[in-house]
Motif scaffolding. Structure first.
Motif, PDB file in Angstrom:
ATOM      1  N   MET A  82       1.911   8.516   4.462  1.00 23.71           N
ATOM      2  CA  MET A  82       2.639   7.246   4.316  1.00 23.71           C
ATOM      3  C   MET A  82       2.378   6.635   2.937  1.00 23.71           C
ATOM      4  O   MET A  82       3.267   6.027   2.354  1.00 23.71           O
ATOM      5  CB  MET A  82       2.217   6.260   5.415  1.00 23.71           C
ATOM      6  CG  MET A  82       2.798   6.551   6.791  1.00 23.71           C
ATOM      7  SD  MET A  82       4.612   6.608   6.882  1.00 23.71           S
ATOM      8  CE  MET A  82       5.050   4.876   6.685  1.00 23.71           C
ATOM      9  N   GLN A  83       1.150   6.810   2.439  1.00 24.76           N
ATOM     10  CA  GLN A  83       0.844   6.213   1.135  1.00 24.76           C
ATOM     11  C   GLN A  83       1.540   6.940  -0.015  1.00 24.76           C
ATOM     12  O   GLN A  83       1.513   6.488  -1.146  1.00 24.76           O
ATOM     13  CB  GLN A  83      -0.676   6.162   0.928  1.00 24.76           C
ATOM     14  CG  GLN A  83      -1.262   4.960   1.667  1.00 24.76           C
ATOM     15  CD  GLN A  83      -2.724   5.118   2.027  1.00 24.76           C
ATOM     16  OE1 GLN A  83      -3.381   6.056   1.599  1.00 24.76           O
ATOM     17  NE2 GLN A  83      -3.232   4.178   2.821  1.00 24.76           N
ATOM     18  N   ALA A 117       0.826  -1.214   0.000  1.00 28.05           N
ATOM     19  CA  ALA A 117       0.000   0.000   0.000  1.00 28.05           C
ATOM     20  C   ALA A 117       0.858   1.261   0.000  1.00 28.05           C
ATOM     21  O   ALA A 117       0.393   2.334  -0.369  1.00 28.05           O
ATOM     22  CB  ALA A 117      -0.920  -0.004   1.218  1.00 28.05           C
ATOM     23  N   LEU A 118       2.113   1.142   0.433  1.00 24.15           N
ATOM     24  CA  LEU A 118       3.000   2.308   0.457  1.00 24.15           C
ATOM     25  C   LEU A 118       3.758   2.464  -0.856  1.00 24.15           C
ATOM     26  O   LEU A 118       4.416   3.473  -1.077  1.00 24.15           O
ATOM     27  CB  LEU A 118       4.031   2.169   1.583  1.00 24.15           C
ATOM     28  CG  LEU A 118       3.525   1.835   2.981  1.00 24.15           C
ATOM     29  CD1 LEU A 118       4.687   1.753   3.957  1.00 24.15           C
ATOM     30  CD2 LEU A 118       2.513   2.870   3.446  1.00 24.15           C
ATOM     31  N   GLY A 119       3.710   1.444  -1.693  1.00 24.84           N
ATOM     32  CA  GLY A 119       4.530   1.470  -2.901  1.00 24.84           C
ATOM     33  C   GLY A 119       5.995   1.237  -2.608  1.00 24.84           C
ATOM     34  O   GLY A 119       6.876   1.605  -3.378  1.00 24.84           O
ATOM     35  N   TYR A 120       6.258   0.598  -1.468  1.00 23.83           N
ATOM     36  CA  TYR A 120       7.641   0.375  -1.051  1.00 23.83           C
ATOM     37  C   TYR A 120       8.040  -1.066  -1.320  1.00 23.83           C
ATOM     38  O   TYR A 120       7.242  -1.975  -1.147  1.00 23.83           O
ATOM     39  CB  TYR A 120       7.767   0.663   0.453  1.00 23.83           C
ATOM     40  CG  TYR A 120       9.045   0.128   1.086  1.00 23.83           C
ATOM     41  CD1 TYR A 120      10.244   0.822   0.962  1.00 23.83           C
ATOM     42  CD2 TYR A 120       9.046  -1.074   1.797  1.00 23.83           C
ATOM     43  CE1 TYR A 120      11.410   0.330   1.529  1.00 23.83           C
ATOM     44  CE2 TYR A 120      10.208  -1.568   2.367  1.00 23.83           C
ATOM     45  CZ  TYR A 120      11.381  -0.865   2.231  1.00 23.83           C
ATOM     46  OH  TYR A 120      12.545  -1.352   2.788  1.00 23.83           O
ATOM     47  N   ARG A 147       9.098  10.961  -8.216  1.00 21.01           N
ATOM     48  CA  ARG A 147       9.461   9.902  -7.268  1.00 21.01           C
ATOM     49  C   ARG A 147      10.813  10.210  -6.647  1.00 21.01           C
ATOM     50  O   ARG A 147      11.751  10.604  -7.322  1.00 21.01           O
ATOM     51  CB  ARG A 147       9.505   8.539  -7.976  1.00 21.01           C
ATOM     52  CG  ARG A 147       8.140   7.951  -8.265  1.00 21.01           C
ATOM     53  CD  ARG A 147       8.251   6.611  -8.987  1.00 21.01           C
ATOM     54  NE  ARG A 147       8.607   5.511  -8.075  1.00 21.01           N
ATOM     55  CZ  ARG A 147       7.713   4.850  -7.359  1.00 21.01           C
ATOM     56  NH1 ARG A 147       6.433   5.154  -7.409  1.00 21.01           N
ATOM     57  NH2 ARG A 147       8.112   3.851  -6.579  1.00 21.01           N
ATOM     58  N   TYR A 165      14.298   5.651   0.296  1.00 18.24           N
ATOM     59  CA  TYR A 165      14.808   4.418   0.901  1.00 18.24           C
ATOM     60  C   TYR A 165      15.884   3.778   0.022  1.00 18.24           C
ATOM     61  O   TYR A 165      16.530   2.832   0.434  1.00 18.24           O
ATOM     62  CB  TYR A 165      13.655   3.423   1.158  1.00 18.24           C
ATOM     63  CG  TYR A 165      12.588   3.433   0.081  1.00 18.24           C
ATOM     64  CD1 TYR A 165      12.728   2.681  -1.075  1.00 18.24           C
ATOM     65  CD2 TYR A 165      11.459   4.239   0.216  1.00 18.24           C
ATOM     66  CE1 TYR A 165      11.760   2.714  -2.068  1.00 18.24           C
ATOM     67  CE2 TYR A 165      10.485   4.278  -0.778  1.00 18.24           C
ATOM     68  CZ  TYR A 165      10.638   3.509  -1.919  1.00 18.24           C
ATOM     69  OH  TYR A 165       9.681   3.561  -2.904  1.00 18.24           O
ATOM     70  N   ASN A 166      16.063   4.280  -1.197  1.00 16.05           N
ATOM     71  CA  ASN A 166      17.076   3.732  -2.099  1.00 16.05           C
ATOM     72  C   ASN A 166      18.268   4.668  -2.249  1.00 16.05           C
ATOM     73  O   ASN A 166      18.091   5.878  -2.387  1.00 16.05           O
ATOM     74  CB  ASN A 166      16.483   3.477  -3.495  1.00 16.05           C
ATOM     75  CG  ASN A 166      15.583   2.254  -3.537  1.00 16.05           C
ATOM     76  OD1 ASN A 166      15.807   1.299  -2.783  1.00 16.05           O
ATOM     77  ND2 ASN A 166      14.581   2.270  -4.390  1.00 16.05           N
ATOM     78  N   HIS A 225      12.693   4.864   5.578  1.00 16.24           N
ATOM     79  CA  HIS A 225      12.154   3.510   5.497  1.00 16.24           C
ATOM     80  C   HIS A 225      10.836   3.439   6.269  1.00 16.24           C
ATOM     81  O   HIS A 225      10.609   4.251   7.170  1.00 16.24           O
ATOM     82  CB  HIS A 225      13.175   2.510   6.053  1.00 16.24           C
ATOM     83  CG  HIS A 225      14.394   2.392   5.182  1.00 16.24           C
ATOM     84  ND1 HIS A 225      15.588   3.005   5.493  1.00 16.24           N
ATOM     85  CD2 HIS A 225      14.594   1.772   3.994  1.00 16.24           C
ATOM     86  CE1 HIS A 225      16.478   2.740   4.526  1.00 16.24           C
ATOM     87  NE2 HIS A 225      15.897   2.002   3.606  1.00 16.24           N
ATOM     88  N   LEU A 243       4.762   7.477   0.241  1.00 14.45           N
ATOM     89  CA  LEU A 243       6.152   7.240   0.638  1.00 14.45           C
ATOM     90  C   LEU A 243       7.163   7.408  -0.496  1.00 14.45           C
ATOM     91  O   LEU A 243       8.197   8.050  -0.304  1.00 14.45           O
ATOM     92  CB  LEU A 243       6.293   5.853   1.284  1.00 14.45           C
ATOM     93  CG  LEU A 243       7.614   5.581   1.992  1.00 14.45           C
ATOM     94  CD1 LEU A 243       7.674   6.325   3.332  1.00 14.45           C
ATOM     95  CD2 LEU A 243       7.819   4.086   2.252  1.00 14.45           C
ATOM     96  N   PRO A 244       6.892   6.863  -1.694  1.00 10.45           N
ATOM     97  CA  PRO A 244       7.907   7.025  -2.754  1.00 10.45           C
ATOM     98  C   PRO A 244       8.136   8.485  -3.164  1.00 10.45           C
ATOM     99  O   PRO A 244       9.173   8.795  -3.743  1.00 10.45           O
ATOM    100  CB  PRO A 244       7.311   6.221  -3.924  1.00 10.45           C
ATOM    101  CG  PRO A 244       6.392   5.237  -3.274  1.00 10.45           C
ATOM    102  CD  PRO A 244       5.812   5.968  -2.091  1.00 10.45           C
TER     103      PRO A 244
END
Lengths: 171, 530
Positions: B362-363, A157-160, B307, B311-312, B343, B365-366
């Motif tokens: 949070m949704q 759901a986070l796209g992670y 984007r 985290y990368n 993260h 995040l990217p």
């Protein structure tokens, strides 16, 4: 700016709340809930509190609530004994019907409490003038968020996702 | 193909490593030099002394975890590799502290940012504390040595998008900025340094000096908590130390104890652990645990149109010291700008707010970009840091009150970060405070930030840099140790870790600890070999 006077007031009020927690704890447990297998720290009533609060805290429906309860339990089990004791007080306070009613301001038992009542409780503690109540809110916030977002089930759901170039090489 | 794990191979080949958790009897050990703690200070010291032929024994409270244990999983890494599962807090719970607790200490989990101690910090120590021989010229060879040992060099790869936003924002606002040097060799540019490096590219103590020491016959006892140092009858020296072995879960006791005799003891348990051991040993002294600094950090999040995937990629490659120099060193607190890796677990815990608003963030995040400001504490007369004290059960707790001079820096740095993120193209920005929400323009963000009440546990404050508490001084009554970490009263005790710094460093401290440790360790080697 917080003044020295406010600090003293907060500290004193904090002690009063703690005293109340000790006084109110245990004799009249507010709760039902089936017994939970394999939980180390959380008791049945504590688990119900997490189950009730998690969807409101996370703002999501359809959560894997038992996974969250287990995640919170594991997280607490890894904390220092001194911190575990504080969390015991917090859960005892919230699990007690008087604590729930008068300190949390939640009228129905946790399992039946409406989402808007639970949100109002979280907001009151989040914004409380009392440091101790703010820290109680923050503890619940950290535990529930850690339990959910540490769980790979939350990631889609986070796209992670983890970097694929290495995952296949791990043991 | 699977990834090599040279540390596990070394252990299998017969390195002298004892796991406290599997011991079924009390341990009685002896050595030339007992090193308590295996982080930046202990690791560096161990290698120097072991290579000189001294019999070195390292004791570590955490477990030995090696690259095969590092699975890029926060829920596994935090309980296994960090103090208090990465949720260690100051006494009022207002500051969350990230600190390592594993072989290699914080170096096993840090984000590989390598800065020399700023010249202004060293010069201040000379002027204010009489530590005149610790100036940029005399320290340069020790920085050179540490950098050579750990492959510290310019990072040639482009910054990841999270860092690029910081760079673009600085360019847009005309703020001085630079690239961060890193202690890596053959880095895969993954971004998971904080969970332990699965490829052994990070040149932490775990993969460099500790193996270096073990190859020279040093010993390592893990899951062993030093309870107290043992003073000799004369009160002027130590016999060694004693403590308890921990169980496989890493925190409960396994029932066995240990006692170690040593000619010399090096305390390297970090700026909370080392003062705590002194306090538990009743070897306090007026200065022990005082003036403990954190570089308190505040945070601002931005939703970017593109984007970011913070985290990368290498977590920290761009910084700005612009606001370190816009006021006097001992004036309003200066702050350093960097970015953190983002993260899910740590972000979920760190974001302010709850319910639909935090879920919405949070949704995305990217698309989330995060800047942090690290406040330079310990220079302004009102910035006295915190105090390490013991709980009833002997565990340490840092009391670090947030006061006006700090809150002033918090507000100024929030303003800078929000302006910078909009200047770099952010769609929305939110500073991490329980009364802040996403703002769509710099003007609206500024208005909100000016209104936010500055109170503990409303503003999110974190730290990953614990410094001070057993400070170097030029006079015995003014500190705990001398400029080589030698304890002023106990002739065979040294403190060699971040606790010796008399102020905060004003930059990520790992390289400062390495260099000071090398300097202290060479002096100690020469003294012990004489």
């Amino acid at each position: 700016m917080i003044t020295r006077r406010q600090l003293i007031k907060t500290g004193m009020a904090g002690s009063v709340v703690l005293l109340a927690a000790g006084f109110l704890a245990s004799p009249q447990p507010d709760l039902p809930a089936a017994s939970q297998g394999h939980l180390v720290f959380l008791q049945a009533g504590d688990a119900q509190i997490i189950r009730s609060l998690a969807p409101v805290m996370l703002g999501m429906a359809g959560l894997a609530l038992e996974d969250i309860v287990r995640g919170v339990d594991v997280a607490i089990a890894n904390l220092l004994p001194a911190v575990q004791q504080e969390l015991r007080q917090l859960f005892d306070l919230l699990g007690n019907r008087w604590g729930r009613r008068w300190l949390a301001g939640v009228h129905s038992p946790w399992a039946q409490a409406a989402a808007h009542d639970l949100a109002a409780f979280l907001r009151r503690w989040q914004q409380s003038p009392l440091l101790l109540l703010r820290s109680g809110y923050q503890a619940l916030h950290a535990l529930i968020n850690a339990a959910w977002f540490g769980n790979p089930a939350s990631w889609t759901a986070l796209g992670y996702q983890q970097p694929q170039q290495i995952m296949g090489l791990l043991p | 193909m699977s990834l090599p794990d040279p540390v596990a191979e070394g252990v299998a080949s017969g390195w002298r490593v004892l796991d406290g958790a599997v011991q079924t009897q009390d341990l009685q050990l002896s050595c030339d030099v007992l090193i308590i703690g295996t982080g930046a200070g202990g690791g560096m010291t161990a290698e120097v002394l072991a290579q000189a032929g001294l019999d070195v024994l390292m004791v570590e409270e955490g477990a030995l975890r090696t690259s095969r244990d590092f699975r890029l999983l926060e829920a596994k890494a935090y309980p296994e590799l960090y103090q208090e599962s990465a949720s260690r807090k100051t006494a009022d719970k207002a500051i969350n502290i990230l600190q390592g607790r594993t072989v290699g200490g914080s170096t096993t989990v840090n984000w590989t940012s390598a800065f020399r101690t700023p010249a202004e910090t060293l010069n201040w120590w000379g002027e204010r504390y009489g530590l005149k021989s610790l100036n940029p010229q005399t320290m340069a060879p020790w920085f050179d040595l540490a950098e050579a040992r750990l492959g510290i060099a310019d990072w040639q790869t482009d910054p990841n998008p999270n860092n690029s936003v910081l760079e673009r924002g600085c360019q847009a606002l005309g703020l001085k900025h630079g690239r961060i040097r890193r202690n890596v060799r053959g880095c895969w540019n993954l971004g998971y340094c904080g969970m332990g490096c699965a490829t052994n590219a990070k040149q932490s103590m775990l993969v460099t000096t500790i193996p270096g020491a073990l190859q020279h016959k040093a010993g390592l006892l893990t899951r062993a908590r030093v309870e107290r140092l043992l003073p000799a009858a004369d009160g002027k020296s130590l016999l060694g130390a004693e403590g308890r072995l921990l169980a496989a879960d890493g925190h409960s006791l396994n029932g066995q104890q240990f006692s170690i005799k040593a000619r010399h003891v090096v305390l390297a348990a970090g700026a909370i652990g080392s003062p705590a051991i002194l306090l538990r040993s009743q070897l306090g002294g007026a200065q022990v645990g005082k003036r403990t600094f954190l570089h308190p950090v505040v945070v601002s999040g931005a939703v970017m149109p593109q984007r970011i995937e913070a985290y990368n990629g290498a977590p920290q490659t761009v910084y700005s010291d612009h606001f370190m120099h816009t006021q006097p060193l001992d004036g309003a607190l200066g702050y350093k700008l960097e970015v953190p890796p983002v993260h899910p677990l740590l972000m979920g815990v760190t974001l302010s707010g709850f319910g639909a608003s935090s879920a919405g963030l949070m949704q995305q995040l990217p698309h989330l970009q995060v800047v942090l400001a690290l406040l330079r504490d310990g220079f302004h007369p009102d910035s006295q840091g915190g105090q390490v004290r013991l709980r009833q059960d002997g565990s340490p707790e840092l009391d670090y009150p947030l006061n006006d001079v700090l809150w002033d820096g918090v507000r100024r740095s929030w303003l800078t970060m929000a302006e910078l993120q909009f200047a770099a193209g952010a769609r929305q920005v939110q500073v991490l405070h329980e009364q802040a929400d996403l703002q769509s323009s710099w003007k609206a963000a500024r208005e909100q930030i000016m209104q936010l009440p500055l109170k503990p546990l409303l503003a999110r404050v974190v730290s990953a840099h614990v410094m001070g508490g057993a400070a170097m001084s030029s006079q015995p009554e003014e500190g705990v140790v001398d400029e080589y970490g030698r304890h002023w009263q106990l002739r065979n005790l040294s403190v060699i870790d971040g606790s010796v710094f008399p102020t905060s460093i004003g930059a990520n401290p790992q390289l400062s600890i390495y260099a000071f440790a090398l300097r202290a360790a060479h002096q100690l080697r020469d003294a012990l070999k004489a």
